[in-house]
Design a protein around this motif. Sequence first.
Motif, short mmCIF file in Angstrom:
data_model
loop_
_atom_site.label_atom_id
_atom_site.label_comp_id
_atom_site.label_asym_id
_atom_site.label_seq_id
_atom_site.Cartn_x
_atom_site.Cartn_y
_atom_site.Cartn_z
N PHE A 133 11.68 -8.32 -0.10
CA PHE A 133 10.27 -8.25 0.29
C PHE A 133 10.10 -8.16 1.81
O PHE A 133 9.17 -8.72 2.38
N ASN A 134 11.03 -7.49 2.47
CA ASN A 134 10.85 -7.13 3.88
C ASN A 134 10.19 -5.76 3.92
O ASN A 134 10.64 -4.83 3.24
N LYS A 135 9.15 -5.65 4.75
CA LYS A 135 8.42 -4.38 4.86
C LYS A 135 9.29 -3.36 5.60
O LYS A 135 9.91 -3.68 6.62
N GLN A 136 9.35 -2.13 5.08
CA GLN A 136 10.13 -1.07 5.69
C GLN A 136 9.25 0.16 5.86
O GLN A 136 8.39 0.43 5.02
N THR A 137 9.48 0.90 6.93
CA THR A 137 8.86 2.22 7.09
C THR A 137 9.98 3.18 7.46
O THR A 137 10.64 2.97 8.48
N LYS A 138 10.23 4.18 6.62
CA LYS A 138 11.37 5.08 6.86
C LYS A 138 10.99 6.52 6.56
O LYS A 138 10.08 6.79 5.78
#
Length: 194
Positions: A133-138
Amino acid sequence: MALAVTAYGTKVLRKVCDEITPEYEGLNDLIDNMWETMYEAGGVGLAAPQVNKAIRLFVIDTTQVYDSIDDDEAKAELFEEETGFKEVFINAEIVDESDEWWTDQEGCLSLPDLNGEVERPWSIEIEYYDRNFNKQTKTFSGYNARVIQHEYDHTEGILYIDHVSGISKRLMKNKLNQIAEGKVSPKYRMRFAK
Ligand SMILES: [Zn+2]
């Protein structure tokens, strides 16, 4: 434990899925079971509706494909500067896509013995939560972006056959009816509508 894969014709495959929280009951077991189901069935991706859960969750491992291509040129064509990746996507949202589109063959574990040409954006930007549940933007491109869009579509109740041309879809009709009626026998366990 490998789970049964829901077949075309099953209602859950047409649902717009719900977001989940870290408290979603049995989430870790579900993710483990989805990996096992995907690998046993020989897939590169699997979305929760394909194991009968209408939630915004999918898993992808394109390293299998990346590692299997010996021809450097073919590899560069499909993956550009990227490699394969393995990732869990929770509550994903595609926030941007390239103007450039490309066409390639797609298949789906919920639609055995079928393939179709699908046109999709070459690259996408996606926001999601990983397994912890770590936010990622890729940003992903090529084959990686294609698989992500295919699985993301599942969480929107969309199947790749919705993107194929009218003629191809008509040619698929008999096979689709057979799948919906359970008249297919893939090597993995399936859950049919009837
Ligand atoms: Zn699929």
